[in-house]
Each structure stands twice: as C-alpha cells, then as structure tokens.
Design a protein around this motif. Sequence first.
Motif, short mmCIF file in Angstrom:
data_model
loop_
_atom_site.label_atom_id
_atom_site.label_comp_id
_atom_site.label_asym_id
_atom_site.label_seq_id
_atom_site.Cartn_x
_atom_site.Cartn_y
_atom_site.Cartn_z
N GLY A 99 1.07 -1.26 0.00
CA GLY A 99 0.01 -0.12 0.06
C GLY A 99 0.76 1.15 0.03
O GLY A 99 0.52 2.18 -0.60
N LEU A 100 1.89 1.17 0.57
CA LEU A 100 2.96 2.25 0.79
C LEU A 100 3.47 2.73 -0.47
O LEU A 100 3.54 3.75 -1.01
N VAL A 101 4.02 1.65 -1.27
CA VAL A 101 4.32 1.62 -2.53
C VAL A 101 3.53 2.31 -3.64
O VAL A 101 3.72 3.07 -4.17
N ARG A 102 2.28 1.83 -3.34
CA ARG A 102 1.29 2.25 -4.34
C ARG A 102 1.09 3.75 -4.13
O ARG A 102 0.70 4.45 -5.41
N ALA A 103 0.96 4.03 -2.87
CA ALA A 103 0.57 5.62 -2.58
C ALA A 103 2.03 6.44 -3.18
O ALA A 103 1.60 7.43 -3.76
N ALA A 104 3.11 5.80 -3.01
CA ALA A 104 4.32 6.69 -3.58
C ALA A 104 4.12 6.70 -5.04
O ALA A 104 4.67 7.67 -5.72
N ARG A 105 3.88 5.61 -5.56
CA ARG A 105 3.70 5.73 -7.32
C ARG A 105 2.71 6.70 -7.59
O ARG A 105 2.91 7.53 -8.62
N GLN A 106 1.52 6.50 -6.90
CA GLN A 106 0.46 7.73 -7.26
C GLN A 106 0.94 8.92 -7.16
O GLN A 106 0.57 9.75 -7.69
#
Length: 338
Positions: A99-106
């Motif tokens: 979830g953290l990786v997705r948020a950073a990508r977004q």
Amino acid sequence: MTAAPEQIDVLDEAREQVLERGVGLTEAQVLKVLELPDDRIPELLALAHEVRERWCGPEVEVEGIVSLKTGGCPEDCHFCSQSGQFPSPVRSAWLDIPGLVRAARQTRDTGATEFCIVAAVRGPDKRLLSQVRDGIKAIRADGNDIQIACSLGMLTQEQVDELVAMGVHRYNHNLETARSHFPNVVTTHSWEERWDTLRMIRDAGMEVCCGGIIGMGETLAQRAEFAVQLAELEPDEVPLNFLIPNPGTPYENYPVVEGAEALRTVGAFRLALPRTILRFAGGRELTFGDLGAKQGMLGGINAIIVGNYLTNLGRPAQQDLDMLEELSMPIKALSQTL
C-alpha cells in the motif's frame, strides 16, 4: 510644540526590508500586518507574491502524504483526531508495504517531488522504524526516485541517524503554535521537546519541515510570535494548516478561520519567512474554497499538498494541478530538488 514623528507604513517597511534585502519582518511588524484592514489585503498579497518570486522563484513544490500508522496516539494534541485520548471516530490502523508503494507511485504520477510518510505516534519504536526502512527500500525497488520525507514524532539522536542512513532527506515535525500558547494545545509533552528534535534534524543535515495550525484560539500577537519563532529555526519548509474542527476533539466546536483572516496570515508569514518554502496544507479547502486558494497562491504560497490528508479528505490532485496551470505556475521538477 513638537510634531509627532510620522508613522511609517508597515508594508512600505516590508517592501524595503523584505523585498529588497530579504530580511524577514520582526514580531512587532508581523503583528502590524496581521492587524491590517480588509481593504489592504490585496496590497499585502501582491507584495508577498513579489517577495516569493524574488527570493524563492516561480516554481511550486508539490507533495503527497500518506499515513503509515493511523490513530491510537498517546499524546493529547487537542486538534488531532488521531489522539487515543479523545472519542473521535478514527481507529488505529497500519498501512502495509504494498500500500505504501502504491501511494508513492500515485504521488509521483501527479508530478509531485515529495512523498511524506507519516505516523501518529509520540515517537517511533523499532517496529515503526523497521516498517519505514522496508517501505523506502520497496519504493526504490519500484523504480520510484521521488524524494522521501518522514513525520514520526519526537526523535532520539540514534533515530535521527537511522533516518539519515535510510535516505530520508526532509523531516516534518510541527511546533504547531507559539511557545506561549502551546500548553493550551498540548499537555503531554512540551514545545521545547519538539524544538530539540528539530535542532537534531538540522544538525544531521536533513531538511527541516516545521509549521503549525492557525485557528486554535491563539491571539494575533501569538500568531506573530509563532511566525518569528519559525524564522529563528530557519526551516526549509513551513506547512500552514488551518484548523479543521474534527468531531470528538476538544476543538470540535471552534470556528473555521475566515478567509480574509487566513489570507492576512499567509501574507504575514511570507513576509516573516521570505526565503522559505511556504506550503498550503490541511484545512485550506474549508477555509479558502477555490477562489481563496488562488489568492493564497498569488499571495506568497509556493508549495501545496495534493490529494487527501491524514484523516481528512482533500480534493482530487488534478484540481490543484489544473489550478497551477491556470495561474501559469510551473511545478518544480524532481531534478531541481536533488
């Protein structure tokens, strides 16, 4: 009979002192700005915008934030719905690494250069620091080169050194309000404890991000006090939040800061901090609306948080990006922040 000395207008003083020489206003001068009548707000904002352009340039820094650990904080910050001491609807939760990786990508996909990992804690324990370390490694393994900041509460020197080793380049720890008003806002720790963490961050070579919340019952004099205390710290960034009266907190019935008062505050803080990144943060949607936000961007603000906040909804990132395009304000590129 000797004539009284002619009073020098504070904005005339600011033009010479701040715009021409880059020297921030004194506490007394900031108070005068905060007391300006409504009909002088356009003049104030125009000067603040000139100061921002002169000493910071035209670019706007865009940042996204994400909560790694939400709720359950043992501290009693009266504005915060994440305190475990108040009957707010926020419950404790952790965000996993994917979830953290997705948020950073977004966040990176919006064009933002900053991604701040936030946790609702007094200070980080070993589990939290391990989660942050693993999260940063996963973000980098995802091919994301966005600058990573953290906001994890008060730190020891050992924890500061760990964050430096992880590659955290900026640390957020807000003083929240003037030193004289702080005991009315928080009783479980002191203003000085926060200041000590900020000094360790500065001495370790990380960038310092430190601001606060306007509208927590402080007087105008205390607002001026706060501005010059921030200037003394010499932070790289000052996030300006405006109180959101969250349900269940001691401030749930406090009034929302009025737009004119908020704009005066933005202008005054820019004139106190001419060389600092001044960021629109929480509460701006409630306090300003669309028109006021544009006025603030043209009144000294040169950074924004896009998307949602920690426990409050923001507005879609694209709306802010469209606003910057409409105002012909370029977004700072990642290469300029490295």
